[in-house]
Design an enzyme around this catalytic site. Structure first.
Site, PDB file in Angstrom:
ATOM      1  N   ASP A   1       0.830  -1.096  -0.001  1.00 37.27           N
ATOM      2  CA  ASP A   1      -0.035  -0.147   0.184  1.00 37.27           C
ATOM      3  C   ASP A   1       0.956   1.166  -0.070  1.00 37.27           C
ATOM      4  O   ASP A   1       2.084   1.099  -0.077  1.00 37.27           O
ATOM      5  CB  ASP A   1      -1.027  -0.046   1.107  1.00 37.27           C
ATOM      6  CG  ASP A   1      -2.379   0.490   0.811  1.00 37.27           C
ATOM      7  OD1 ASP A   1      -2.250   2.023   0.557  1.00 37.27           O
ATOM      8  OD2 ASP A   1      -3.393  -0.037   0.888  1.00 37.27           O
TER       9      ASP A   1
ATOM     10  N   HIS B   1      -2.619   3.195  -4.756  1.00 33.32           N
ATOM     11  CA  HIS B   1      -2.146   2.838  -3.356  1.00 33.32           C
ATOM     12  C   HIS B   1      -0.649   2.152  -3.438  1.00 33.32           C
ATOM     13  O   HIS B   1      -0.566   1.059  -2.915  1.00 33.32           O
ATOM     14  CB  HIS B   1      -3.111   1.515  -2.665  1.00 33.32           C
ATOM     15  CG  HIS B   1      -4.301   2.273  -2.089  1.00 33.32           C
ATOM     16  ND1 HIS B   1      -4.596   2.645  -0.695  1.00 33.32           N
ATOM     17  CD2 HIS B   1      -5.508   2.346  -2.481  1.00 33.32           C
ATOM     18  CE1 HIS B   1      -5.661   2.967  -0.688  1.00 33.32           C
ATOM     19  NE2 HIS B   1      -6.438   2.899  -1.786  1.00 33.32           N
TER      20      HIS B   1
ATOM     21  N   GLU C   1      -9.597   2.776  -5.198  1.00 30.01           N
ATOM     22  CA  GLU C   1      -9.474   4.155  -4.912  1.00 30.01           C
ATOM     23  C   GLU C   1      -7.808   4.678  -5.745  1.00 30.01           C
ATOM     24  O   GLU C   1      -6.906   5.001  -4.919  1.00 30.01           O
ATOM     25  CB  GLU C   1      -8.894   4.279  -3.483  1.00 30.01           C
ATOM     26  CG  GLU C   1     -10.247   3.858  -2.679  1.00 30.01           C
ATOM     27  CD  GLU C   1     -10.126   3.899  -1.247  1.00 30.01           C
ATOM     28  OE1 GLU C   1     -10.799   4.464  -0.350  1.00 30.01           O
ATOM     29  OE2 GLU C   1      -8.900   3.665  -0.714  1.00 30.01           O
TER      30      GLU C   1
HETATM   31  C1  ACM Z   1     -10.862  -0.181   0.254  1.00 35.09           C
HETATM   32  O1  ACM Z   1     -11.436   0.029   1.319  1.00 35.09           O
HETATM   33  N1  ACM Z   1     -10.416   0.897  -0.384  1.00 35.09           N
HETATM   34  C2  ACM Z   1     -11.184  -1.494  -0.366  1.00 35.09           C
END
Ligand code: ACM
Length: 503
Positions: free
Chosen positions: A149, A220, A284
């Site tokens: 991440d 991420h 995201e």
């Molecule tokens: C997430 O909560 N972005 C999978």
């Protein structure tokens, strides 16, 4: 009341007990050796009445039949997975004597998972071993490891040493929710070697748990960009591993360097993890940088995409195709940019926003893992009292127990039946922005993991009072296993009381 969690599908109690204190003899038929070893680890094996484990065709893939009589115990299944589940049921019946009974038991859903985020906070390897044990105890069969991440890259990759030399370490961590201006000033990091992860895979498999790795792409990725800036849209920028929480605008580029990186990392990940499903993230990922990055603009034009946002689905589709060539199936989060309908239907989708998105994904032809945040995000506070993590929504034990992944008459599907659309299962999420230690994870996990195990395993109808009565005895076992923190822990950045009830 027998303290069995999750509740077995069919149980008939008889008079009498099978005593363990004078010793037992575990006897394994062909193909039952690993399950017998697991059981021997719990009850020992020497002389005494027999506990006989054997395989016999005719039961479902994870189904088992268990007969406990005063003079012996038999456990039968068609496959090793069923034997593992039966062993865990025996373990839950107690350490000294087991009541005579007959159980026939099988799962409601095929995918019963728990995500552990080891990227936001690195968790020691021995805790991962313990955690796999605890998943097996509750008949979960997937340990989803969120390995990469913005805040850390935790997986050693051959030929790309800076991923772990640089990407596994950050200078400090934000305290409080995304946007906080408070930082702890404490360096944090760590990573797992390939050998360590292979060892974990073997340990988990010997309990019927498969480890599904997640490499979160193409967003991420701040830790990867800190290691190799050329993977991004601004190679000239030097970004540290992120110390904050939230959504970073810095994402991978859509050039060959980035795609080759993804293929290399996924190929090496597949070598470590035999799981058929590999998770490629997809969540995201702001596409703002792609609107001006020359390589992304050129790629969109060459592909005839009207909008750089469509590159997101294209990117994931490329990785899905690559994993298909390796004989694997891709999983991605359902928040798939602005063109979710463009994802290949053969991608398995993990639906994390509202449950309605999961239903939409089924309608689009996907196999879906239901992971709606309101019921399955165990980083959310479990009470409205003080000391809980700084997240807005409260998800209580009762909320989790009431959750039905098939609500709205969604069809259940089997990941092994060729990809028929439907819900293959559900999973809990243990994100660790606010959970720096194993004890924080233990406190977030329990007892909510017990409740979700029932949604995933047990047939309806669900009765919360009945669950609580069984849970009371089961918590004694969890305490004996040191699965619960000795004292309640306080979460960094905790606010006096979380505010909102669940929507
Ligand atoms: C997430 O909560 N972005 C999978």
């Amino acid at each position: 009341m027998l303290p069995l969690v999750p509740r077995p599908a069919e149980l008939t109690r008889h008079n009498g007990f099978f005593a363990l204190h004078a010793g037992v003899r575990v006897v394994a038929g062909p193909g039952a050796a690993r399950a017998a070893d697991l059981l021997t680890g719990f009850v020992g094996s020497g002389h005494g009445p027999e506990i006989r484990l054997s395989l016999r065709p005719g039961l479902g893939p994870e189904e088992y039949e268990l007969d406990v009589a005063e003079d012996g115990v038999t456990l039968v299944a068609s496959a090793e997975a069923g034997l593992f589940h039966g062993v865990q049921t025996l373990r839950q019946l107690g350490p000294d004597r087991w009541p005579c009974l007959r159980i026939r038991d099988r799962p409601r859903l095929a995918w019963r998972g728990v995500l552990l985020d080891v990227a936001r906070h690195f968790m020691p390897l021995d805790f991962l071993y313990e955690f796999a044990d605890l998943l097996a105890l509750h008949k979960y069969n997937v340990l989803h490891l969120h390995l990469t991440d913005d805040q850390g890259w935790r997986l050693e990759i051959d030929g790309r040493p800076r991923l772990t030399d640089v990407g596994a370490w950050r200078s400090e961590s934000m305290v409080g929710a995304a946007g906080s201006t408070v930082f702890d000033g404490v360096p944090h990091g760590g990573f797992y070697t390939r050998a360590e992860l292979r060892g974990l895979v073997v340990h988990a498999a010997a309990r019927g748990v498969r480890v599904v790795p997640e490499i979160d792409l193409p967003g991420h990725v701040r830790a990867a960009l800190a290691a190799y800036p050329e993977l991004g849209n601004h190679p000239e920028r030097r970004l540290p591993v992120w110390t904050g929480w939230g959504i970073s605008p810095d994402v991978l580029g859509v050039h060959d360097t980035a795609l080759d990186f993804c293929r290399d990392v996924l190929a090496q990940t597949a070598e470590i993890f035999p799981s058929r499903h590999l998770h490629i993230g997809g969540d995201e990922c702001p596409t703002t940088q792609w609107e001006t990055a020359p390589a992304a603009v050129a790629r969109a034009k060459a592909l005839g995409l009207s909008d750089t946002a469509e590159l997101h689905a294209w990117f994931l589709g490329e990785l899905h195709g690559f994993l298909g060539e390796l004989g694997r199936k891709s999983v991605c989060w359902d928040e798939t940019g602005r063109s979710p309908g463009r994802l290949p239907p053969a991608m398995t989708v993990a639906s994390w926003r509202d449950a309605a998105h999961g239903a939409q994904a089924v309608a689009r032809g996907h196999q879906v893992i239901m992971a709606p945040h309101t019921s399955t995000y165990f980083d959310y506070p479990q009470t409205d009292g003080p000391g809980e993590p700084p997240r807005e929504l409260v998800t209580t034990l009762a909320d989790v127990h009431a959750y039905d992944p098939l609500a709205g008459n969604l069809p259940a599907a089997d990941p092994d039946d060729g990809g028929r659309p439907g819900v293959i299962g559900t999973q809990a999420q243990l994100w660790t922005e606010h959970a720096p230690t194993p004890d924080h994870v233990r406190q977030l996990a329990f007892p909510r993991l017990c409740a979700l195990a029932e949604s995933a395993w047990s047939p309806g109808p669900r009765d919360y009072a009945d669950f609580q009565a069984r849970l009371a005895g089961h918590l004694d076992l969890l305490r004996a296993l040191n699965a619960l923190p000795k004292e309640r822990v306080r979460f960094p950045g905790a606010v006096p009381t979380p505010r909102k009830p669940r929507t």
